[in-house]
Design a protein around this motif. Structure first.
Motif, mmCIF file in Angstrom:
data_model
loop_
_atom_site.group_PDB
_atom_site.id
_atom_site.type_symbol
_atom_site.label_atom_id
_atom_site.label_comp_id
_atom_site.label_asym_id
_atom_site.label_seq_id
_atom_site.Cartn_x
_atom_site.Cartn_y
_atom_site.Cartn_z
ATOM 1 N N THR A 145 -2.052 -26.647 42.089
ATOM 2 C CA THR A 145 -0.673 -26.199 42.226
ATOM 3 C C THR A 145 -0.458 -24.909 41.448
ATOM 4 O OG1 THR A 145 0.201 -28.427 42.576
ATOM 5 C CG2 THR A 145 1.728 -26.789 41.718
ATOM 6 N N ALA A 146 -0.954 -24.856 40.226
ATOM 7 C CA ALA A 146 -0.762 -23.662 39.405
ATOM 8 C C ALA A 146 -1.429 -22.441 40.025
ATOM 9 C CB ALA A 146 -1.302 -23.904 37.994
ATOM 10 N N GLU A 147 -2.661 -22.585 40.480
ATOM 11 C CA GLU A 147 -3.398 -21.432 40.993
ATOM 12 C C GLU A 147 -2.888 -20.983 42.349
ATOM 13 O OE1 GLU A 147 -5.765 -18.241 41.345
ATOM 14 O OE2 GLU A 147 -5.370 -19.433 39.535
ATOM 15 N N ALA A 152 0.191 -16.418 45.018
ATOM 16 C CA ALA A 152 1.313 -15.829 45.749
ATOM 17 C C ALA A 152 2.156 -14.945 44.844
ATOM 18 C CB ALA A 152 2.166 -16.934 46.363
ATOM 19 N N ILE A 153 2.330 -15.368 43.593
ATOM 20 C CA ILE A 153 3.166 -14.609 42.663
ATOM 21 C C ILE A 153 2.475 -13.311 42.249
ATOM 22 C CG2 ILE A 153 4.105 -14.626 40.319
ATOM 23 C CD1 ILE A 153 4.553 -17.687 40.753
ATOM 24 N N LEU A 173 2.632 -28.443 33.832
ATOM 25 C CA LEU A 173 2.519 -27.605 35.018
ATOM 26 C C LEU A 173 3.113 -26.224 34.764
ATOM 27 C CD1 LEU A 173 1.773 -27.234 37.965
ATOM 28 C CD2 LEU A 173 3.925 -28.341 38.596
ATOM 29 N N ALA A 174 4.269 -26.168 34.122
ATOM 30 C CA ALA A 174 4.886 -24.872 33.812
ATOM 31 C C ALA A 174 3.963 -24.019 32.951
ATOM 32 C CB ALA A 174 6.231 -25.085 33.118
ATOM 33 N N GLN A 175 3.314 -24.653 31.975
ATOM 34 C CA GLN A 175 2.380 -23.921 31.114
ATOM 35 C C GLN A 175 1.182 -23.421 31.909
ATOM 36 O OE1 GLN A 175 0.733 -26.256 27.923
ATOM 37 N NE2 GLN A 175 -0.047 -24.478 26.823
ATOM 38 N N ALA A 176 0.684 -24.252 32.831
ATOM 39 C CA ALA A 176 -0.461 -23.850 33.648
ATOM 40 C C ALA A 176 -0.103 -22.681 34.557
ATOM 41 C CB ALA A 176 -0.955 -25.034 34.466
ATOM 42 N N ILE A 177 1.109 -22.681 35.106
ATOM 43 C CA ILE A 177 1.547 -21.575 35.947
ATOM 44 C C ILE A 177 1.653 -20.301 35.120
ATOM 45 C CG2 ILE A 177 3.472 -20.687 37.324
ATOM 46 C CD1 ILE A 177 3.961 -23.599 38.217
#
Length: 243
Positions: A145-147, A152-153, A173-177
């Protein structure tokens, strides 16, 4: 007011995502490009340039695989703050296999859903990793999900990313993103813009309903691929009571 997708589909669009126009109306800035990343079952981004219409698309799975995997193994509806994922280790070879899904390389406009990204899809890829520990698979799904969202970002020239949806409450998850997009781009929740992350989608559809009542077309040609802007939604008026 409901049935927002039909007119967009009739105009050649994919019927999703619909909220980037709302994101532009409430979150856009005059001096910077922002991205709103909605982390629901499926993740989608809205790119909000200061001098052009918004555009966006579904990036791939967000919580749907994470939720399905922990429910299958522990009976929990979701992985609280990504704690189970944090107890495992990412399996690089499995992550590479998952990221090889053709959907990720498709150009926008595009949309997807649980009909593609589901546990059956995951289990097909797990056949090459029969001894993978369940916690390590969860860690790999979080990395997926993070990658996939970060890919895209990173393609956008932007200043900030704002998270919304249930996944915004997943600290892991927020940290991984944040790690995946890099330190030069600030990742924070839409709390910073005045709307709680889990209220954004409901607010968006309320806004779409308002636009329908006022017969205001929604600009979706750069988002869903529709041929033209459309007035979305069916307005069902209650019959007046006779006294």
């Amino acid at each position: 007011v409901g049935d927002f997708r039909s007119r967009d589909i009739a105009a050649g669009g994919q019927g999703a995502p619909l909220v980037p126009a709302f994101h532009q109306a409430v979150f856009a800035a005059p001096d910077e490009t922002r991205v709103v990343l909605n982390i629901g079952g499926i993740a989608n981004i809205s790119v909000l340039p200061p001098d052009a219409p918004a555009f966006g698309f579904d990036t791939g799975p967000a919580n749907t695989l994470l939720d399905g995997w922990i429910e299958a193994h522990h009976g929990h509806r979701y992985d609280h703050h990504g704690q189970w994922a944090a107890s495992g280790r990412t399996i690089p070879a499995l992550l590479e296999r998952l990221l090889s899904e053709p959907y990720f390389a498709r150009p926008a406009p595009k949309s997807t859903g649980r009909n593609l990204f589901n546990l059956s899809w995951l289990k097909q890829h797990l056949q090459a990793h029969p001894d993978a520990a369940a916690a390590d698979v969860q860690a790999t799904l979080l990395a997926l999900t993070a990658e996939s969202t970060a890919q895209a970002i990173r393609a956008q020239k932007l200043s900030a990313v704002y998270l919304c949806g249930g996944g915004a409450e997943n600290a892991g998850l927020a940290q991984a993103i944040q790690q995946a997009v890099g330190p030069e781009t600030l990742v924070q929740s839409t709390h910073a813009l005045g709307i709680a992350p889990q209220a954004v989608e409901a607010s968006g559809f309320a806004w779409l309903a308002r636009q329908r009542v006022h017969e205001a077309p929604i600009p979706l040609t750069r988002i869903t691929g529709s041929r033209h802007d459309s007035i979305l939604g069916a307005w069902h008026k209650a019959p007046s009571r006779q006294h």
